[in-house]
Motif scaffolding. Structure first.
Motif, mmCIF file in Angstrom:
data_model
loop_
_atom_site.group_PDB
_atom_site.id
_atom_site.type_symbol
_atom_site.label_atom_id
_atom_site.label_comp_id
_atom_site.label_asym_id
_atom_site.label_seq_id
_atom_site.Cartn_x
_atom_site.Cartn_y
_atom_site.Cartn_z
ATOM 1 N N ARG A 74 23.171 45.557 39.351
ATOM 2 C CA ARG A 74 24.463 44.870 39.377
ATOM 3 C C ARG A 74 25.569 45.870 39.070
ATOM 4 N NH1 ARG A 74 26.628 39.338 36.688
ATOM 5 N NH2 ARG A 74 28.706 40.048 36.047
ATOM 6 N N ILE A 75 26.655 45.798 39.847
ATOM 7 C CA ILE A 75 27.839 46.623 39.605
ATOM 8 C C ILE A 75 28.962 45.703 39.174
ATOM 9 C CG2 ILE A 75 29.398 48.367 40.534
ATOM 10 C CD1 ILE A 75 27.445 48.719 42.867
ATOM 11 N N ASP A 76 29.590 46.021 38.046
ATOM 12 C CA ASP A 76 30.729 45.240 37.556
ATOM 13 C C ASP A 76 32.022 46.000 37.837
ATOM 14 O OD1 ASP A 76 29.649 42.812 36.143
ATOM 15 O OD2 ASP A 76 28.468 44.374 35.155
ATOM 16 N N PHE A 77 32.952 45.324 38.514
ATOM 17 C CA PHE A 77 34.206 45.950 38.924
ATOM 18 C C PHE A 77 35.394 45.509 38.073
ATOM 19 C CE2 PHE A 77 31.607 45.638 42.845
ATOM 20 C CZ PHE A 77 31.468 47.001 43.111
ATOM 21 N N GLY A 78 35.158 44.708 37.048
ATOM 22 C CA GLY A 78 36.263 44.164 36.270
ATOM 23 C C GLY A 78 36.901 42.988 36.986
ATOM 24 N N GLU A 79 37.837 42.335 36.321
ATOM 25 C CA GLU A 79 38.553 41.196 36.901
ATOM 26 C C GLU A 79 37.596 40.084 37.338
ATOM 27 O OE1 GLU A 79 41.767 41.009 36.856
ATOM 28 O OE2 GLU A 79 42.214 43.091 36.329
ATOM 29 N N ASP A 80 36.448 39.963 36.632
ATOM 30 C CA ASP A 80 35.431 38.958 36.976
ATOM 31 C C ASP A 80 34.900 39.129 38.398
ATOM 32 O OD1 ASP A 80 35.466 37.617 34.491
ATOM 33 O OD2 ASP A 80 37.273 36.523 35.086
ATOM 34 N N VAL A 81 34.759 40.381 38.807
ATOM 35 C CA VAL A 81 34.225 40.703 40.133
ATOM 36 C C VAL A 81 32.981 41.561 39.954
ATOM 37 C CG1 VAL A 81 34.666 41.807 42.365
ATOM 38 C CG2 VAL A 81 36.526 40.625 41.163
ATOM 39 N N ALA A 82 31.873 41.140 40.565
ATOM 40 C CA ALA A 82 30.618 41.876 40.462
ATOM 41 C C ALA A 82 29.824 41.704 41.741
ATOM 42 C CB ALA A 82 29.797 41.389 39.259
ATOM 43 N N ALA A 83 28.897 42.631 41.974
ATOM 44 C CA ALA A 83 28.055 42.565 43.169
ATOM 45 C C ALA A 83 26.686 43.132 42.848
ATOM 46 C CB ALA A 83 28.684 43.336 44.319
ATOM 47 N N THR A 84 25.700 42.698 43.602
ATOM 48 C CA THR A 84 24.343 43.194 43.472
ATOM 49 C C THR A 84 24.016 44.079 44.664
ATOM 50 O OG1 THR A 84 23.662 41.194 42.293
ATOM 51 C CG2 THR A 84 21.914 42.556 43.243
ATOM 52 N N ALA A 85 23.402 45.247 44.384
ATOM 53 C CA ALA A 85 23.068 46.201 45.433
ATOM 54 C C ALA A 85 21.679 45.918 45.996
ATOM 55 C CB ALA A 85 23.132 47.626 44.889
ATOM 56 N N SER A 86 21.543 46.090 47.296
ATOM 57 C CA SER A 86 20.231 45.920 47.944
ATOM 58 C C SER A 86 20.216 46.709 49.246
ATOM 59 C CB SER A 86 19.953 44.432 48.227
ATOM 60 O OG SER A 86 20.897 43.917 49.157
ATOM 61 N N ASP A 87 19.033 46.778 49.858
ATOM 62 C CA ASP A 87 18.893 47.269 51.234
ATOM 63 C C ASP A 87 19.537 48.639 51.426
ATOM 64 O OD1 ASP A 87 18.160 47.284 53.883
ATOM 65 O OD2 ASP A 87 19.882 46.113 54.551
ATOM 66 N N LEU A 101 38.408 38.201 45.708
ATOM 67 C CA LEU A 101 37.834 39.163 44.772
ATOM 68 C C LEU A 101 38.382 40.564 45.033
ATOM 69 C CD1 LEU A 101 34.088 37.999 44.789
ATOM 70 C CD2 LEU A 101 35.953 37.245 43.290
ATOM 71 N N LEU A 102 38.479 40.928 46.303
ATOM 72 C CA LEU A 102 38.988 42.259 46.640
ATOM 73 C C LEU A 102 40.461 42.389 46.300
ATOM 74 C CD1 LEU A 102 37.215 42.859 50.068
ATOM 75 C CD2 LEU A 102 36.522 43.657 47.805
ATOM 76 N N ASP A 103 41.215 41.320 46.485
ATOM 77 C CA ASP A 103 42.632 41.366 46.106
ATOM 78 C C ASP A 103 42.786 41.639 44.614
ATOM 79 O OD1 ASP A 103 43.625 40.953 48.642
ATOM 80 O OD2 ASP A 103 43.845 38.777 48.409
ATOM 81 N N ARG A 104 41.852 41.139 43.811
ATOM 82 C CA ARG A 104 41.930 41.346 42.357
ATOM 83 C C ARG A 104 41.451 42.728 41.940
ATOM 84 N NH1 ARG A 104 39.581 36.096 41.352
ATOM 85 N NH2 ARG A 104 37.759 37.052 40.369
ATOM 86 N N ALA A 105 40.356 43.190 42.514
ATOM 87 C CA ALA A 105 39.701 44.379 41.978
ATOM 88 C C ALA A 105 39.809 45.608 42.878
ATOM 89 C CB ALA A 105 38.217 44.085 41.719
ATOM 90 N N GLY A 106 40.174 45.431 44.146
ATOM 91 C CA GLY A 106 40.179 46.547 45.081
ATOM 92 C C GLY A 106 41.532 47.208 45.226
ATOM 93 N N VAL A 107 41.522 48.382 45.827
ATOM 94 C CA VAL A 107 42.752 49.097 46.161
ATOM 95 C C VAL A 107 42.681 49.504 47.628
ATOM 96 C CG1 VAL A 107 43.132 49.948 43.822
ATOM 97 C CG2 VAL A 107 41.829 51.338 45.451
ATOM 98 N N MET A 108 43.838 49.853 48.188
ATOM 99 C CA MET A 108 43.878 50.290 49.585
ATOM 100 C C MET A 108 43.024 51.549 49.746
ATOM 101 S SD MET A 108 45.605 48.183 51.442
ATOM 102 C CE MET A 108 46.302 48.956 52.891
#
Length: 341
Positions: free
Chosen positions: A103-116, A136-143
């Motif tokens: 599991r990767i935690d990105f902050g801002e209550d955004v997380a994802a699980t890696a696979s494949d 989720l991307l609007d909260r935790a991502g950047v351009m």
């Protein structure tokens, strides 16, 4: 072909870190049968003919770069291609610390699980929760600025506008179709007044566009697939332009690649929806386009190979040497070229 043939020296100070303002103030190098000439994008209506059609990519860049943690390890993520409602294929920085199931935690209550994990080192990321991934991307991502810009300055608030074209409508790209960054509503009005039309298609540009060609021969390079769509009315309009003697001018290599993917051997453009991994190198027979407006590309890149296929390798090496000598600005935020074979 030997990849070394597509190499050239670019001084680092030629890499643009900000776009020209106003957008159509960027310089334009026109290369065609009459040689080359130095103008500006503002002068574009005078460089084309009534009856020509410009084709833009209406994809919209999403905030596709994220910084996260797996335990104490920092994990950098650049999304590449959507594989499902909550799943994205992604390139990973510090991938040696990541395993399938982590599991990767990105902050801002955004997380994802890696696979494949794939052979190219990318992972599938499944975003957790029930909120749309876009939120989720609007909260935790950047351009996702290109690496050659991001390595020299941080992404800031200006990039949210600067790295988006006026045609951006369909979210899904992780890189901008940068040739269209030069256009303004006023320029499009002037083009229309000169009898030059425009149409749009959609190709969601992936992060693979920035990957270097590591193979020594072009035959050994594998392109990453990107999803695109041309609807039937647009295909009909473009075919009608060519049938009446007009030219189809792709704005950007992304538009060109999708048009060529949708074209039949006889040059007719058909409706298209799906993935394309077309790789265009010298020797390719162009079927759908009569010209290209594009920025200046990296040495040894698939995009410099594409423009060399359109215009000839010697001609493009000469044009790029001229651009470097004359102080043109390169890459995503740089100046443009109009290539008319």
């Amino acid at each position: 072909m030997n990849v070394d043939l597509f190499d050239f020296h670019l001084p680092p100070d030629r890499i643009a870190l900000r776009p020209a303002m106003p957008r159509d103030a960027a310089r334009l190098l026109v290369v065609g049968d009459e040689g080359r000439r130095d103008v500006s994008v503002h002068d574009l209506p005078g460089q084309l003919r009534a009856g020509d059609m410009l084709v833009f990519n209406d994809t919209r860049v999403i905030p596709a770069r994220l910084e996260g943690k797996k335990g104490y390890a920092r994990i950098g993520v650049t999304l590449h291609k959507r594989e499902g409602p909550r799943r994205w294929r992604a390139f990973i920085r510090n991938a040696r610390r990541l395993r399938e199931g982590d599991r990767i935690d990105f902050g801002e209550d955004v997380a994802a699980t890696a696979s494949d994990r794939a052979a190219d080192g990318s992972f599938a990321l499944d975003f957790l929760g029930e909120e749309p991934v876009e939120l989720l991307l609007d909260r935790a991502g950047v351009m996702p600025l290109p690496p050659y810009i991001a390595a020299r300055r941080p992404t800031d608030a200006r990039d949210a506008d600067d790295y988006q074209t006026m045609f951006a409508a369909e979210p899904g790209a992780v890189a901008a179709p940068t040739a269209a960054l030069h256009f303004t509503p006023e320029l499009v009005r002037r083009l229309s007044a000169a009898g030059i039309g425009h149409a749009t298609l959609t190709l969601h540009v992936g992060a693979g566009t920035f990957l270097p060609v590591k193979a020594g021969n072009t035959d050994d390079h594998r392109m990453h697939a990107e999803w695109g769509r041309i609807d039937q009315p647009t295909a009909h309009r473009l075919n009608a332009v060519r049938a009446s003697g007009g030219r189809v001018i792709a704005v950007g290599t992304t538009s060109l690649r999708l048009l060529e993917s949708a074209a039949r051997d006889d040059g007719l453009i058909e409706a298209f929806e799906g993935d394309t991994a077309i790789f265009i190198t010298p020797g390719y027979r162009f079927r759908a386009v009569d010209g290209l407006l594009t920025n200046f590309h990296l040495p040894r890149s698939t995009l410099f190979m594409l423009v060399s296929a359109l215009m000839g390798l010697d001609r493009m090496q000469d044009a790029y040497a001229h651009a470097i000598a004359q102080g043109y600005r390169f890459y995503s935020y740089g100046d443009a070229s109009l290539l008319l074979p």
